[in-house]
Structures are given as C-alpha cells and as structure tokens.
Design a protein around this motif. Structure first.
Motif, PDB file in Angstrom:
ATOM      1  N   PHE A  87       1.496   0.952 -10.890  1.00 12.50           N
ATOM      2  CA  PHE A  87       0.711   1.861 -10.881  1.00 12.50           C
ATOM      3  C   PHE A  87       0.949   3.374 -10.529  1.00 12.50           C
ATOM      4  N   VAL A  88       0.285   4.198 -10.969  1.00 13.15           N
ATOM      5  CA  VAL A  88       0.322   5.749 -10.968  1.00 13.15           C
ATOM      6  C   VAL A  88      -0.953   6.056 -10.452  1.00 13.15           C
ATOM      7  N   ALA A  89      -0.826   6.734  -9.050  1.00  9.31           N
ATOM      8  CA  ALA A  89      -2.290   7.288  -8.571  1.00  9.31           C
ATOM      9  C   ALA A  89      -2.111   8.480  -8.174  1.00  9.31           C
ATOM     10  N   HIS A  90      -3.209   9.299  -8.248  1.00  9.67           N
ATOM     11  CA  HIS A  90      -3.176  10.958  -7.914  1.00  9.67           C
ATOM     12  C   HIS A  90      -4.285  10.954  -6.806  1.00  9.67           C
ATOM     13  N   SER A  91      -4.001  11.881  -5.827  1.00 10.81           N
ATOM     14  CA  SER A  91      -4.929  12.255  -5.010  1.00 10.81           C
ATOM     15  C   SER A  91      -5.648  11.238  -4.287  1.00 10.81           C
ATOM     16  N   LEU A  92      -7.047  11.326  -4.347  1.00 14.42           N
ATOM     17  CA  LEU A  92      -7.814  10.317  -3.703  1.00 14.42           C
ATOM     18  C   LEU A  92      -7.678   9.099  -4.458  1.00 14.42           C
ATOM     19  N   GLY A  93      -6.945   8.832  -5.686  1.00 10.76           N
ATOM     20  CA  GLY A  93      -6.890   7.713  -6.313  1.00 10.76           C
ATOM     21  C   GLY A  93      -5.623   6.823  -5.564  1.00 10.76           C
ATOM     22  N   CYS A  94      -4.960   7.582  -4.896  1.00  5.93           N
ATOM     23  CA  CYS A  94      -3.914   6.837  -4.072  1.00  5.93           C
ATOM     24  C   CYS A  94      -4.404   6.066  -2.967  1.00  5.93           C
ATOM     25  N   ILE A  95      -5.451   6.559  -2.058  1.00  6.97           N
ATOM     26  CA  ILE A  95      -5.835   5.657  -1.038  1.00  6.97           C
ATOM     27  C   ILE A  95      -7.146   4.538  -1.724  1.00  6.97           C
ATOM     28  N   ALA A  96      -7.676   4.977  -2.657  1.00  8.81           N
ATOM     29  CA  ALA A  96      -8.679   4.092  -3.196  1.00  8.81           C
ATOM     30  C   ALA A  96      -7.735   2.869  -3.497  1.00  8.81           C
ATOM     31  N   LEU A  97      -6.571   3.151  -4.271  1.00  5.41           N
ATOM     32  CA  LEU A  97      -5.776   2.170  -4.942  1.00  5.41           C
ATOM     33  C   LEU A  97      -5.431   1.071  -3.774  1.00  5.41           C
ATOM     34  N   LEU A  98      -4.751   1.972  -2.582  1.00  9.90           N
ATOM     35  CA  LEU A  98      -4.259   1.351  -1.648  1.00  9.90           C
ATOM     36  C   LEU A  98      -5.255   0.408  -0.847  1.00  9.90           C
ATOM     37  N   ASP A  99      -6.379   0.754  -0.529  1.00  7.29           N
ATOM     38  CA  ASP A  99      -7.558   0.128   0.016  1.00  7.29           C
ATOM     39  C   ASP A  99      -7.950  -1.116  -1.091  1.00  7.29           C
ATOM     40  N   TYR A 100      -7.980  -0.748  -2.312  1.00  8.00           N
ATOM     41  CA  TYR A 100      -8.333  -1.960  -3.201  1.00  8.00           C
ATOM     42  C   TYR A 100      -6.956  -3.105  -2.943  1.00  8.00           C
ATOM     43  N   PHE A 101      -5.938  -2.588  -2.774  1.00  5.87           N
ATOM     44  CA  PHE A 101      -4.679  -3.700  -2.475  1.00  5.87           C
ATOM     45  C   PHE A 101      -5.114  -4.519  -1.191  1.00  5.87           C
ATOM     46  N   ARG A 102      -5.759  -3.707   0.250  1.00  7.70           N
ATOM     47  CA  ARG A 102      -5.842  -4.372   1.036  1.00  7.70           C
ATOM     48  C   ARG A 102      -6.900  -5.257   0.959  1.00  7.70           C
ATOM     49  N   GLN A 103      -7.877  -5.454   0.083  1.00 11.77           N
ATOM     50  CA  GLN A 103      -8.745  -6.232  -0.020  1.00 11.77           C
ATOM     51  C   GLN A 103      -8.377  -7.398  -0.717  1.00 11.77           C
ATOM     52  N   LEU A 104      -7.191  -7.617  -1.240  1.00 17.84           N
ATOM     53  CA  LEU A 104      -6.557  -8.699  -2.175  1.00 17.84           C
ATOM     54  C   LEU A 104      -6.032  -9.696  -1.320  1.00 17.84           C
ATOM     55  N   GLU A 105      -6.671 -10.901  -1.285  1.00 16.47           N
ATOM     56  CA  GLU A 105      -6.018 -12.037  -0.395  1.00 16.47           C
ATOM     57  C   GLU A 105      -5.479 -13.116  -1.554  1.00 16.47           C
ATOM     58  N   PRO A 106      -4.414 -13.785  -1.492  1.00 18.52           N
ATOM     59  CA  PRO A 106      -3.307 -13.118  -0.694  1.00 18.52           C
ATOM     60  C   PRO A 106      -2.942 -12.059  -1.703  1.00 18.52           C
ATOM     61  N   ARG A 107      -2.312 -11.104  -0.958  1.00 19.24           N
ATOM     62  CA  ARG A 107      -1.723  -9.761  -1.540  1.00 19.24           C
ATOM     63  C   ARG A 107      -0.583 -10.322  -2.556  1.00 19.24           C
ATOM     64  N   PRO A 108      -0.678  -9.546  -3.962  1.00 20.89           N
ATOM     65  CA  PRO A 108       0.341 -10.373  -4.884  1.00 20.89           C
ATOM     66  C   PRO A 108       1.558  -9.243  -4.753  1.00 20.89           C
TER      67      PRO A 108
END
Length: 193
Positions: free
Chosen positions: A73-94
């Motif tokens: 993954f490459v994320a820019h600006s707001l895309g960074c926290i959007a991506l991290l928060d998407y990861f937060r919702q994955l269970e189990p985390r991959p």
C-alpha cells in the motif's frame, strides 16, 4: 522475489482529500509497477472534496477486500488515516507486504474540521505494527497542509522508518510532483528485498 516468481503481488495507491486517481504522482507510480507486471489499483474514493468516512470505508472494502502478504500500500495525506482505519476494522488483521504513508497524520489538522471523523477513532499503532515489518513514512519539512510534526508523530507511533525531505511541500502536482521516485525506490525495495 521478483514479480515473475510471484504473480500475486498487488499494489494499492490511496489518494487523499480533494484528489483522485489521476492526481499528483499516482498514475506515474502505477505505470512504473505495471511495467514490471505488477497489478496496481488506484481506487477513486467518493467525493474527495467532501469526504465522508463511511463512504470511503465502503469503497476501500469493495476495492481491497482482505489483503495478504503479497499486497502493498501507498497512501497520501488523508488516504493514510483512511487506510489505517480500514485496516483497524479487519478482523482478524491480515499480514500485508508493506505500506508507505506520504504526508500522513493521525490527529486533527487545523483548518480541516471536515476530516475529523477520519481521526475520531482510537488509534492503536500496535495493530498496524503487527501487520507488516515494512513500514515507511515520508514527510517534507515544508509541508504547508499537514504539519511536519504530525507526520513525524505518525512515524514514531507506527515505529516506521521516517524519511524526511527538505523541500517537498505536500507532494502535490501543483507543487511540481507528477513523479515521486522516492516512493518508487522504497516500494521496489519492499517488494524485492
């Protein structure tokens, strides 16, 4: 590992506020990796001038699904926290291959209250640290939008390798960034250690 040996490598480039797949250096980066036979996605997150967290979450869910150790993954600006928060919702985390966050942040940005919902959830860096050993955060000391200290804090929290650039601003096309070789070099090193 080369892309010929592992055809399942995928790269996702996540844009930020007011941007889209054609913005900044995203298409240039996509072309660099597609030339190596790597599949690259640059999803168009909805209404980036008026981002709604739930809509971005749904778009990332539909586009990414559940990533694996061959996903980068490459994320820019707001895309960074959007991506991290998407990861937060994955269970189990991959487990993922790696992530590069450019001009990112995890706390509110002065003057941009409409993005506060993206930073409203509890931020638990250990979740993301456990997902991959390959974490890089990039910031310019003269970023006029996201204060350098906030990106530096994100790197510290994620225990990421922090790369600083003296003069890069927010790495926007309007600042002359239609290519970003630094990201290409870092991602290439992750994919081909």
């Amino acid at each position: 590992m080369t892309s010929e040996q592992q055809p399942n490598i995928k790269v996702y480039i996540i844009h930020g506020y007011g941007a889209g797949p054609q913005s900044h250096w995203f298409q240039w980066l996509k072309q660099q990796f597609e030339a190596q036979g790597i599949i690259v996605y640059v999803p168009a997150l909805p209404d980036s001038e008026h981002p709604v967290k739930e809509q971005w979450d749904e778009c990332l869910k539909q586009t990414i699904g559940v990533p694996d150790e061959y996903t980068y993954f490459v994320a820019h600006s707001l895309g960074c926290i959007a991506l991290l928060d998407y990861f937060r919702q994955l269970e189990p985390r991959p487990q993922i291959g790696g992530m590069i966050l450019v001009s990112g942040f995890s706390t509110p940005i002065s003057g941009y209250s409409l993005i506060n919902p993206f930073v409203g959830n509890a931020f638990h860096p250990e979740h993301f640290i456990a997902m991959t050993a390959q974490r890089v955060v990039i910031a310019a000391k003269d970023d006029p939008i996201v204060p350098f200290a906030q990106t530096e804090q994100l790197a510290h929290d994620l225990e990421a390798r922090f790369i600083t650039v003296e003069h890069g601003g927010h790495f926007l096309d309007s600042e002359g960034f239609t290519e970003l070789p630094l990201v290409h070099e870092q991602l290439t090193a992750m994919i081909n250690p």
